[in-house]
Design an enzyme around this catalytic site. Structure first.
Site, PDB file in Angstrom:
ATOM      1  N   ASP A 128     -10.049  10.324  10.290  1.00 32.33           N
ATOM      2  CA  ASP A 128     -10.128   9.834   8.830  1.00 32.33           C
ATOM      3  C   ASP A 128     -10.245   8.621   8.272  1.00 32.33           C
ATOM      4  OD1 ASP A 128      -9.209  10.492   6.261  1.00 32.33           O
ATOM      5  OD2 ASP A 128      -6.679   9.610   6.454  1.00 32.33           O
ATOM      6  N   GLY A 132       0.614   5.177   0.978  1.00 31.08           N
ATOM      7  CA  GLY A 132      -0.395   6.269   1.499  1.00 31.08           C
ATOM      8  C   GLY A 132       0.383   7.407   1.266  1.00 31.08           C
ATOM      9  N   PHE A 175       1.674   9.046   4.073  1.00 27.06           N
ATOM     10  CA  PHE A 175       2.363   8.866   4.868  1.00 27.06           C
ATOM     11  C   PHE A 175       3.829   8.619   4.316  1.00 27.06           C
ATOM     12  CE2 PHE A 175       4.389   6.835   8.637  1.00 27.06           C
ATOM     13  CZ  PHE A 175       4.301   7.566   9.454  1.00 27.06           C
ATOM     14  N   GLY A 176       3.796   7.594   3.458  1.00 25.43           N
ATOM     15  CA  GLY A 176       4.787   6.616   2.934  1.00 25.43           C
ATOM     16  C   GLY A 176       4.001   5.602   2.281  1.00 25.43           C
ATOM     17  N   LYS A 177       5.239   4.035   2.159  1.00 29.50           N
ATOM     18  CA  LYS A 177       4.431   3.200   1.682  1.00 29.50           C
ATOM     19  C   LYS A 177       4.837   2.266   3.357  1.00 29.50           C
ATOM     20  CE  LYS A 177       7.155   3.667  -2.514  1.00 29.50           C
ATOM     21  NZ  LYS A 177       8.276   3.459  -3.513  1.00 29.50           N
ATOM     22  N   VAL A 178       3.486   1.118   2.632  1.00 29.67           N
ATOM     23  CA  VAL A 178       2.999  -0.138   3.731  1.00 29.67           C
ATOM     24  C   VAL A 178       4.004  -1.164   2.824  1.00 29.67           C
ATOM     25  CG1 VAL A 178       1.738  -1.659   5.161  1.00 29.67           C
ATOM     26  CG2 VAL A 178       1.540   0.990   4.421  1.00 29.67           C
ATOM     27  N   GLY A 191       0.894  -1.270   0.259  1.00 35.75           N
ATOM     28  CA  GLY A 191      -0.199  -0.391  -0.002  1.00 35.75           C
ATOM     29  C   GLY A 191       1.217   1.255   0.416  1.00 35.75           C
TER      30      GLY A 191
END
Ligand SMILES: *[C@@H]1O[C@H](CO)[C@@H](O)[C@H](O)[C@H]1NC(C)=O
Ligand SMILES: *[C@@H]1O[C@H](CO)[C@@H](O)[C@H](O)[C@H]1NC(C)=O
Ligand SMILES: *[C@@H]1O[C@H](CO)[C@@H](O)[C@H](O)[C@H]1NC(C)=O
Ligand SMILES: *[C@@H]1O[C@H](CO)[C@@H](O)[C@H](O)[C@H]1NC(C)=O
Ligand SMILES: *[C@@H]1O[C@H](CO)[C@@H](O)[C@H](O)[C@H]1NC(C)=O
Ligand SMILES: *[C@@H]1O[C@H](CO)[C@@H](O)[C@H](O)[C@H]1NC(C)=O
Length: 837
Positions: A621, A506, A508-511, A504
């Site tokens: 959110d 987002g 914020f960054g990568k998962v 994923g």
């Protein structure tokens, strides 16, 4: 020229031939022109600005200070001589003008700052007001000459203009005009855009000219305009100048009786235009768009001037006109408007709703009914700011947006077939959001510079890195504590952040998917190290998830802040996001029961956040991408980066920035920036519709009224046509009662005002109930009327209209469910079954 006017005036005074006089030039009854601070008269074009002393008796001021500078420092404009002298006020001072003819008057104020003796006019800060309106407050002028033009209807025998220095500052003015305006220039009526309708009440409006533009032509200076207005060229406002082409035929303009006059706009405005640069290509299909910067939260009177100087014959040109994507006119055929006279001027007044947008977009584009090749024109444009509900034109007294748009406007009839659009809303939200985000970032830079001491998560004992983890056989995902992981461990777990392990991406960054060396599967979220905002969210998420443990909240296993990294390690959710199971990922469609159970799980997680702890926590959110599913499709709420504790901690309830995701954002929170749990309820309501319809919450590819899922589904729900938009794979599989309950629940969640929305606990009960109504059918019990019974047992089920604190019964049921694993579904089953007997 002046001779001519004087003769004309003379004739008028004698009332011999007034018509000759008025058809030539408008002669203002009140015509005060003062060159403040000037010892001599100053002629500007054909007008005579008088020496300051001439109207001295109009002025009441404490100290008599006049100032002057050499003209060299002033960029040359036709009115530049006015700027070389000024009057300075050290205390509130006022000019009182006798009004000979009541009605609309121009007030033009000229400002140019210079240094004079001990007075530094660049540092001056002041307010300007009349008896009834506030024109400027905390106003200052930095460098260049500024002329402010207002028009307002003076209904008393005098007009008083007051200059009030702000604290410890001074006020000044270089020149003042108070001049009568023809009565018919601004009439009482106009049209509103959103909703489309008619408006009356312009008589009482103070207006400030913010833009006056001559499309496709040069600057028209005040000397060439019968009302001394200045018109500027349009080029710099065009978003794509290459799509536009100019055209001039001033001789063609025919003013007709009953239509606009030269006072409305001069031939030099109506005789030039900007049109589509379509190169006679019959396939051309684009808009020409101008963009104007405006102050948000005010309404604007937008006057559009048209004159078809390009058509050779009648009914040749049809086109569309828009303001901010709203139709001003559809299939406009100018030739039919003025008794079939081509090239007769025409204007249209539109009033915008107050909005958070800092832009006004004006577009023209081809109509689909064109007989000839596509084209569209605009000859002139005026944008005037309207006073707000506290009679002010000053941004420092801007009135926050209220729930209803277009206050004071009366909706009488539709002008054109207007369809509701969501694009504008998205643009506005975007702009507003962007500004707020920037503001928040700034605040954070200022306020949060103190360094963050990593949380002491494990019982307050300090933990050396990975100490727990190295006994990995015991310390694992099962543990209820978060651990600080060494970076190398995270690297190992994710195969050194293997791109092919990304599950994923987002904001914020990568998962990444990962596996600890005890075999525990984890999800590893790696933040962008440079993001200030990310750091705040990183902290929040660790704090929140360390405190809150719940079956329906995703749990945090650990984190890593080594090497400026911001890495969060979560339990791995096998089935990914709810969103991916609804659309766009090719997963098999979820059944209605599965969907209800997922919604119930998520609702339970949110309910726990809101009520299960001393201080309510607001997620902020809530969206389908933040609801994760484990291998059994059990829902868990994730992503607490934006969450905030509620009223217990934050007494003011006012958050610094509106945050959340487009399409899910609570309009009330957006308007008032006041954060409550009900904002989560709103977003959750959007999720409910998303679950039902299996489509994105914003889908720009759809027809306009369908773009925004919340709007569209609410519309159909209110019309009782919700079944029309449900996920086709569910068609015929949802029991009508269950659908009705579900639809009502979602609808209540989307109420405009937070107080009208149910609590998460109420939502939970209603979803449980919808599930039971669905299962009743499976049990082959179509006649059950458990509705009433459940309603009696739980007042919350049907009671949405006021905030109900969690009742003991409800709380018990919930805790019971959460603690002992007894499903409320089963409780309901019992009720339904016993009723059936
Ligand atoms: C300008 O106006 C003032 C006052 O009305 C008058 O005394 C003066 O003669 C005028 N000057 C010119 C040049 O018209
Ligand atoms: C006048 O005030 C302005 C704004 O406060 C300041 O930037 C400027 O340096 C001042 N000029 C003088 C001559 O003091
Ligand atoms: C000014 O306001 C008065 C009172 O509301 C109204 O009668 C008059 O028509 C207005 N005049 C103009 C020019 O707006
Ligand atoms: C009109 O268009 C021509 C050619 O593009 C350009 O040179 C001229 O400056 C334009 N005139 C105005 C008033 O915009
Ligand atoms: C022109 O703008 C309007 C309003 O934004 C939009 O609905 C329309 O699709 C646009 N037309 C073209 C051809 O881009
Ligand atoms: C502007 O001020 C007038 C008079 O004070 C008031 O009647 C009117 O409602 C105000 N306009 C708006 C848009 O609030």
């Amino acid at each position: 020229m002046r001779d001519c006017r004087e003769i004309c005036l003379f004739i008028c005074v004698l009332s011999i031939l007034p018509l000759v006089c008025f058809s030539a030039n408008f002669v203002p009854t009140d015509n005060y022109l003062i060159d403040c601070g000037s010892p001599t008269n100053t002629p500007i074009d054909s007008r005579n600005f008088t020496a300051d002393s001439f109207y001295k008796n109009f002025l009441s001021t404490q100290q008599d200070i006049v100032a002057s500078t050499s003209l060299k420092s002033i960029t040359s404009t036709s009115d530049s001589p006015l700027y070389s002298t000024a009057r300075i006020f050290t205390a509130p001072s006022k000019y009182t003008f006798p009004i000979n003819k009541k009605g609309r008057h121009w007030i033009r104020l000229y400002f140019f700052p210079f240094a004079y003796e001990k007075y530094n006019l660049s540092a001056a800060k002041f307010a300007v007001s009349t008896q009834n309106y506030n024109l400027l407050s905390d106003f200052s002028v930095q460098k260049n000459p500024v002329m402010k033009e207002y028009s307002l209807n003076v209904t008393s025998d005098t007009l008083v203009i007051t200059f009030s220095p702000s604290d410890n500052s001074i006020a000044f003015v270089n020149a003042i005009e108070v001049v009568s305006v023809p009565d018919d220039l601004i009439i009482d009526d106009a049209n509103t855009l959103n909703p489309a309708g008619s408006y009356s009440g312009l008589f009482a409006q103070a207006l400030e000219t913010v833009f006056r533009v001559n499309m496709g032509g040069p600057t028209i200076s005040s000397g060439s305009d019968t009302l001394q207005r200045t018109w500027v060229p349009d080029e710099k406002f065009l978003i794509q100048p290459n799509l536009a082409r100019n055209f001039t035929n001033i001789g063609a303009v025919k003013y007709v009786d009953g239509g606009p006059t030269e006072n409305t706009a001069p031939p030099s405005v109506y005789g030039t235009l900007t049109q589509m640069n379509s190169a006679d290509d019959p396939r051309s299909n684009f808009n020409v768009t101008w963009q104007f910067d405006v102050e948000p939260q005010f309404q604007y009177l937008v006057r559009l001037h048209f004159c078809d100087i390009i058509s050779k014959s009648l009914n040749e040109l049809y086109f569309n006109v828009y303001i901010n994507s709203w139709f001003v006119a559809k299939d406009l055929d100018l030739s039919t408007i003025n008794n079939n006279i081509l090239a007769a001027p025409f204007f249209k007044d539109m009033i915008t709703a107050p909005s958070a947008s800092t832009k006004i977009f004006i577009s023209i584009g081809p109509s689909t009914v064109n007989s000839n090749y596509p084209n569209a024109i605009l000859n002139g444009l005026e944008i005037m700011k309207m006073n707000n509900s506290v009679s002010s034109l000053s941004s420092s007294t801007a009135v926050p947006l209220s729930s209803t748009s277009g206050s004071g406007s009366k909706k009488v009839g539709l002008i054109v077939g207007v369809s509701v659009g969501a694009f504008l809303a998205v643009v506005i939200v975007g702009v507003f959001f962007f500004l707020l985000c920037r503001k928040r970032k700034r605040l954070e830079k200022e306020g949060h510079s103190k360094t963050w001491v990593p949380l002491s998560i494990n019982d307050g004992t300090s933990h050396t890195m990975g100490s727990k983890y190295s006994n990995a056989t015991t310390g694992s995902a099962a543990s209820n504590f978060g651990y600080r992981f060494p970076f190398v461990t995270v690297q190992e777990a994710t195969n050194n952040f293997d791109e092919s392990w990304v599950i994923g991406i987002g904001g914020f960054g990568k998962v990444y998917k990962g596996e600890l060396n005890d075999g525990t599967k984890v999800a590893v979220k790696r933040g962008n190290p440079r993001s200030q905002q990310g750091l705040a969210e990183f902290r929040t998420e660790i704090e929140m998830l360390s405190q809150f443990r719940h079956r329906h909240l995703v749990s945090l296993i650990g984190y890593c802040d080594e090497r400026n990294e911001m890495i969060l390690i979560y339990e791995y959710m096998e089935k990914g996001t709810l969103k991916s199971h609804l659309y766009g990922s090719g997963f098999p469609s979820l059944s209605w029961k599965e969907r209800l159970e997922i919604c119930i799980g998520a609702a339970r997680g949110l309910h726990y956040l809101h009520t299960g702890y001393a201080k309510a926590v607001i997620h902020r959110d809530v969206k389908s991408a933040n609801i994760l599913l484990d291998e059994n499709l059990m829902a868990k709420v994730a992503d607490f980066g934006l969450s905030k504790t509620g009223p217990e901690i934050d007494q003011t309830h006012v958050s610094t920035a509106v945050k959340g995701s487009f399409g899910y954002l609570d309009p009330e929170y957006f308007r008032r920036q006041q954060l409550t749990e009900k904002s989560d309820v709103y977003s959750f309501g959007v999720v409910l519709f998303e679950v039902l319809c299996a489509r994105p919450v914003i889908d720009p590819t759809l027809p306009r009224e369908m773009v925004n899922l919340a709007e569209w589904s609410m519309k159909l729900q209110k019309r009782g046509q919700l079944e029309q938009i449900i996920d086709p794979t569910l068609a015929g599989k949802i029991r009508p009662d269950s659908l009705r309950k579900f639809g009502e629940t979602a609808e209540k969640c989307l109420a405009d005002f937070g107080v009208d929305r149910p609590s998460m606990g109420d939502v939970l009960w209603n979803l449980e109930y919808a599930l039971q109504l669905q299962e009743a059918v499976v049990q082959g019990d179509p006649e059950e009327n458990s509705t009433n019974m459940i309603g009696e047992l739980s007042p919350q089920v049907n009671n949405f209209n006021h905030e109900v604190s969690v009742s003991a019964a409800q709380f018990e049921a919930t805790s019971l469910d959460d603690l002992s694993g007894v499903s409320m579904s089963r409780v309901f089953s019992q009720l339904v079954k016993s009723e059936g007997r």
